[in-house]
Design a protein around this motif. Structure first.
Motif, PDB file in Angstrom:
ATOM      1  N   VAL A 249      33.977  34.483  45.939  1.00  0.00           N
ATOM      2  CA  VAL A 249      35.374  34.388  46.710  1.00  0.00           C
ATOM      3  C   VAL A 249      35.252  34.787  48.167  1.00  0.00           C
ATOM      4  O   VAL A 249      34.844  35.898  48.124  1.00  0.00           O
TER       5      VAL A 249
ATOM      6  N   VAL B 184      35.948  36.568  51.505  1.00  0.00           N
ATOM      7  CA  VAL B 184      36.838  37.630  51.750  1.00  0.00           C
ATOM      8  C   VAL B 184      37.012  37.752  53.424  1.00  0.00           C
ATOM      9  O   VAL B 184      37.676  38.690  53.875  1.00  0.00           O
TER      10      VAL B 184
ATOM     11  N   LYS C 157      39.790  47.745  53.071  1.00  0.00           N
ATOM     12  CA  LYS C 157      40.588  46.469  53.536  1.00  0.00           C
ATOM     13  C   LYS C 157      41.063  45.876  52.200  1.00  0.00           C
ATOM     14  O   LYS C 157      40.113  45.902  51.142  1.00  0.00           O
TER      15      LYS C 157
ATOM     16  N   VAL D 105      42.221  43.197  49.846  1.00  0.00           N
ATOM     17  CA  VAL D 105      42.023  41.754  49.326  1.00  0.00           C
ATOM     18  C   VAL D 105      42.602  41.408  47.792  1.00  0.00           C
ATOM     19  O   VAL D 105      42.424  42.276  47.005  1.00  0.00           O
ATOM     20  N   THR D 106      43.372  40.486  47.959  1.00  0.00           N
ATOM     21  CA  THR D 106      43.979  40.265  46.558  1.00  0.00           C
ATOM     22  C   THR D 106      43.427  38.605  46.178  1.00  0.00           C
ATOM     23  O   THR D 106      43.443  37.694  46.906  1.00  0.00           O
ATOM     24  N   ILE D 107      42.510  38.744  45.207  1.00  0.00           N
ATOM     25  CA  ILE D 107      41.967  37.493  44.363  1.00  0.00           C
ATOM     26  C   ILE D 107      42.880  37.134  43.084  1.00  0.00           C
ATOM     27  O   ILE D 107      42.565  38.199  42.158  1.00  0.00           O
TER      28      ILE D 107
ATOM     29  N   GLU E  94      43.696  43.297  42.791  1.00  0.00           N
ATOM     30  CA  GLU E  94      43.825  43.632  44.136  1.00  0.00           C
ATOM     31  C   GLU E  94      42.313  44.485  44.201  1.00  0.00           C
ATOM     32  O   GLU E  94      42.290  45.544  43.769  1.00  0.00           O
TER      33      GLU E  94
ATOM     34  N   VAL F  89      37.990  46.660  49.752  1.00  0.00           N
ATOM     35  CA  VAL F  89      36.601  46.213  50.442  1.00  0.00           C
ATOM     36  C   VAL F  89      36.064  47.291  51.497  1.00  0.00           C
ATOM     37  O   VAL F  89      36.918  47.552  52.360  1.00  0.00           O
TER      38      VAL F  89
ATOM     39  N   ALA G  60      32.806  46.661  46.858  1.00  0.00           N
ATOM     40  CA  ALA G  60      34.309  46.289  46.692  1.00  0.00           C
ATOM     41  C   ALA G  60      34.415  46.923  45.207  1.00  0.00           C
ATOM     42  O   ALA G  60      33.678  47.021  44.334  1.00  0.00           O
TER      43      ALA G  60
ATOM     44  N   ILE H  33      33.084  38.147  47.441  1.00  0.00           N
ATOM     45  CA  ILE H  33      33.106  38.957  46.088  1.00  0.00           C
ATOM     46  C   ILE H  33      32.985  37.948  45.142  1.00  0.00           C
ATOM     47  O   ILE H  33      33.663  37.094  45.154  1.00  0.00           O
TER      48      ILE H  33
END
Length: 107
Positions: A8, A10, A22, A24-26, A30, A33, A43, A103
């Motif tokens: 994914v 980022v 940082k 990041v929402t996937i 949550e 990174v 990560a 990620i």
């Protein structure tokens, strides 16, 4: 059925701040990174196992992030909380292709 890892995107390596996190929402995850002083990208799960502090807001030193709530020291390499505290957070593999950071997430 075997789980597979899905990359994914980022962001770009050049856009990540050094020694800062940082968020990041996937999907439902949550993730924090980090670009370390060494240049490596790590990560981890973005919540401290103690009281749920946002790890992306913590202070980064070497291969560790310090939870902003209660200063728990957590390895960004293996996710382990350092003694005398105990616990761990999930870690995620990171892949760099050209200047792009991915990620790898289990499907």
């Amino acid at each position: 059925m075997e789980n597979t890892l899905r990359p994914v995107l980022v962001g770009k390596v050049s856009e990540l701040p050094e020694k800062l996190g940082k968020t990041v929402t996937i999907g439902m995850k949550e993730i924090a990174v980090f670009k370390l002083e060494s240049g490596k990208i790590r990560a981890i799960e973005n919540r401290c196992p103690h009281k749920g502090g946002v790890l992306a807001e913590g202070i980064v030193s070497g291969d560790y992030v310090f939870c902003p709530m209660h200063d728990w020291k957590i390895s960004v390499v293996d996710g382990n909380v350092q003694e005398p505290d105990i616990g761990c957070v999930e870690t995620y593999p990171v892949e760099i292709k050209e200047d792009q950071v991915f990620i790898l997430i289990e499907d």
